[in-house]
Design an enzyme around this catalytic site. Structure first.
Site, short mmCIF file in Angstrom:
data_model
loop_
_atom_site.label_atom_id
_atom_site.label_comp_id
_atom_site.label_asym_id
_atom_site.label_seq_id
_atom_site.Cartn_x
_atom_site.Cartn_y
_atom_site.Cartn_z
N GLU A 138 9.58 -127.14 68.91
CA GLU A 138 10.58 -126.48 68.09
C GLU A 138 10.98 -125.13 68.67
O GLU A 138 12.13 -124.70 68.54
CB GLU A 138 10.05 -126.32 66.66
CG GLU A 138 11.11 -126.13 65.61
CD GLU A 138 12.00 -127.34 65.41
OE1 GLU A 138 13.23 -127.16 65.34
OE2 GLU A 138 11.46 -128.47 65.32
N LYS A 141 13.62 -125.79 71.46
CA LYS A 141 14.68 -126.75 71.13
C LYS A 141 16.01 -126.00 71.20
O LYS A 141 16.54 -125.51 70.21
CB LYS A 141 14.44 -127.31 69.72
CG LYS A 141 15.38 -128.44 69.34
CD LYS A 141 15.08 -128.92 67.92
CE LYS A 141 15.94 -130.10 67.53
NZ LYS A 141 15.70 -130.54 66.13
N GLY A 171 10.49 -136.10 67.49
CA GLY A 171 11.82 -135.81 66.98
C GLY A 171 12.59 -134.77 67.76
O GLY A 171 13.80 -134.89 67.97
N ASP A 175 16.17 -135.47 69.52
CA ASP A 175 17.35 -134.67 69.14
C ASP A 175 18.02 -134.05 70.36
O ASP A 175 19.25 -134.07 70.49
CB ASP A 175 16.94 -133.56 68.16
CG ASP A 175 16.79 -134.05 66.74
OD1 ASP A 175 17.08 -135.23 66.48
OD2 ASP A 175 16.38 -133.25 65.88
N LYS A 208 22.05 -138.07 63.83
CA LYS A 208 22.07 -136.65 64.12
C LYS A 208 21.43 -136.33 65.46
O LYS A 208 20.42 -136.91 65.84
CB LYS A 208 21.32 -135.87 63.04
CG LYS A 208 22.05 -135.75 61.72
CD LYS A 208 21.23 -134.88 60.77
CE LYS A 208 21.93 -134.66 59.46
NZ LYS A 208 21.13 -133.81 58.55
N GLU A 250 7.72 -137.02 55.34
CA GLU A 250 9.04 -137.65 55.28
C GLU A 250 8.96 -139.02 54.60
O GLU A 250 9.89 -139.44 53.92
CB GLU A 250 9.61 -137.79 56.69
CG GLU A 250 10.03 -136.47 57.34
CD GLU A 250 11.33 -135.90 56.78
OE1 GLU A 250 11.96 -136.58 55.94
OE2 GLU A 250 11.73 -134.80 57.19
N HIS A 340 7.34 -129.46 61.05
CA HIS A 340 8.54 -129.77 60.24
C HIS A 340 8.17 -130.43 58.92
O HIS A 340 8.62 -130.01 57.84
CB HIS A 340 9.48 -130.67 61.03
CG HIS A 340 10.65 -131.16 60.24
ND1 HIS A 340 11.67 -130.32 59.86
CD2 HIS A 340 10.95 -132.39 59.73
CE1 HIS A 340 12.57 -131.01 59.15
NE2 HIS A 340 12.16 -132.27 59.07
#
Length: 453
Positions: A138, A141, A171, A175, A208, A250, A340
């Site tokens: 992260e 990113k 993820g 992304d 996305k 999630e 996340h």
């Protein structure tokens, strides 16, 4: 004041004959018309002030989500050919003597674990390949990493129609690579291979892509779905327990919003899923269910139900935003302290208190949810999630959601609605109760009731 002028509007369909598109007046051109009829329309409006043309052009994107086993077994051609849906094209590729060519981006941690196996697979299949290991966290990113990927793709060279880029990782990796692919030649096909539970049920199945920008989560991005997603649960066995828990957040989100049965499965089998790392028992007992198979399937199905009709988020009322109103601000504020899913769960825990304060949840339902979260080893409170952060996050939400807060809240176990009329007093009372009950205590269960101590 400018005088009103009479306007004349004509609708044109578009027909292709011998490679040339021509306008043909009329909303519904008969299918018997010689040539190919497009779904697009041109609306021509003329007045004394001039002429304008409005183009309505539907865009259809098709992608496949496939659960498979032994993805890296050389006898399994899913990784290389699983994205091809046309039977004739598939047979043509299989019978061709020309070697396949693939550019692969792997999270560097995943590369250290599976890099040799991926190389063996590609070499056994006689593939011309380039593997680029990238540190995808992260914290990095960002566009710089996306540009590095693009530079390497350019050096290697890919056919933007027949040689999809493959992303293998969590993820963040999926992304970043998705964004890079959407930028290269405006849209180069790409394939997602998730290796964490979080990406398996969340990041992999939507459209996305994105990177962080200006200290804001996913501020830059695009809506470009992959041509295919290949899911192999065996990757999950190599990730740490905390990351299993991270993904369960999630999954719990979808359970609370849409599926009571999934919630009850997580409530009763959460510890087993953590301990087994979502690996199925070799020989399940008769009449028993496999919690790993059932939970991942239901989570993906409910996620796709919400995403498929709204892939480009034309409708801003989205149940999948549950847990994502406050968590982006919190996650970026404390980075890298929270994963996340952990930030999402803290957001969800607070929203459970909001729902309870509004009378949407019973006491017993609130306690069951919080106990389930803790059983999944997820945080339910954080000292940096202040009421000021809540206010700022919801204010930002208003700016980017058409002036409405569009807050998804559970109205029971496995059902939810979108709310726009929540006053600040309600939010604050829920916040105080949330802090008082969860900042210092843990739930205590006995045979007759559940309380917080």
């Amino acid at each position: 004041m400018q005088k009103m002028t009479n306007q004349k509007e004509t609708v044109f369909s578009l027909v292709q004959v011998k490679g040339t598109w021509k306008r043909k007046a009329g909303q519904n051109v008969k299918q018997q018309t010689k040539g190919r009829v497009s779904a697009a329309k041109i609306y021509e409006s003329s007045s004394s002030n001039g002429t304008s043309w409005t183009v309505v052009s539907p865009i259809t994107f098709t992608y496949t989500v496939t659960q498979t086993k032994n993805l890296l077994d050389p006898s399994n051609d899913t990784l290389l050919l699983g994205h091809i849906r046309d039977v004739q094209e598939l047979e043509s590729v299989r019978s061709s003597s020309k070697p396949l060519k693939r550019f692969i981006v792997m999270d560097e941690v995943v590369y250290n674990l599976y890099g040799p196996q991926v190389k063996d697979y590609l070499e056994a299949r006689n593939v011309l390949y380039r593997i680029l290991p990238v540190p995808t966290t992260e914290e990095n990113k960002c566009m710089e990493v996306a540009m590095k990927i693009l530079e390497e793709i350019h050096r290697f060279g890919v056919d933007r129609r027949t040689e999809p880029i493959i992303a293998i990782g969590g993820g963040v990796c999926l992304d970043i690579v998705g964004l890079a692919a959407s930028l290269y030649r405006r849209r180069t096909p790409y394939i997602r291979v998730p290796t964490t539970l979080l990406s398996y049920i969340d990041a992999s199945v939507g459209a996305k892509t994105g990177v962080n920008f200006a200290n804001c989560k996913n501020k830059l991005g695009s809506y470009i779905a992959p041509v295919a997603v290949f899911l192999d649960r065996s990757f999950i066995k190599s990730i740490p327990r905390r990351h299993i828990s991270n993904g369960l957040a999630e999954m719990l989100k979808m359970a609370l919003m849409k599926h009571k049965g999934l919630f009850e499965l997580l409530e009763t089998q959460g510890e087993f899923l953590l301990n087994s790392k979502f690996q199925s028992a070799a020989v399940p007992e008769e009449d028993s269910i496999d919690p790993a198979s059932v939970s991942t399937r239901v989570a993906i199905e409910t996620m796709l139900e919400e995403l498929a009709p709204n892939l480009w988020e034309d409708d801003l009322d989205r149940l999948v935003d549950f847990g994502h109103l406050i968590s982006p601000e919190l996650e970026m504020k404390v980075l890298p302290a929270l994963l996340h899913g952990e930030a999402v769960n803290i957001d969800m825990a607070y929203m459970v208190y909001v729902a309870h304060e509004m009378g949407l949840l019973k006491d017993t339902e609130k306690f069951r949810i919080i106990c389930c979260m803790l059983g999944l080893e997820l945080p339910v409170w954080h000292q940096d999630c202040t009421f000021g952060l809540v206010q700022k996050s919801l204010c930002d939400r208003l700016q980017h959601s058409g002036g409405l807060v569009r807050m998804p809240l559970p109205t029971g176990l496995g059902k939810a609605e979108i709310f726009n009329d929540i006053n600040e007093d309600t939010l604050f009372r829920a916040f105080e109760k949330w802090c008082n009950e969860l900042s210092t205590g843990l739930p205590q269960r006995n045979s007759t009731k559940q309380t917080f101590i």
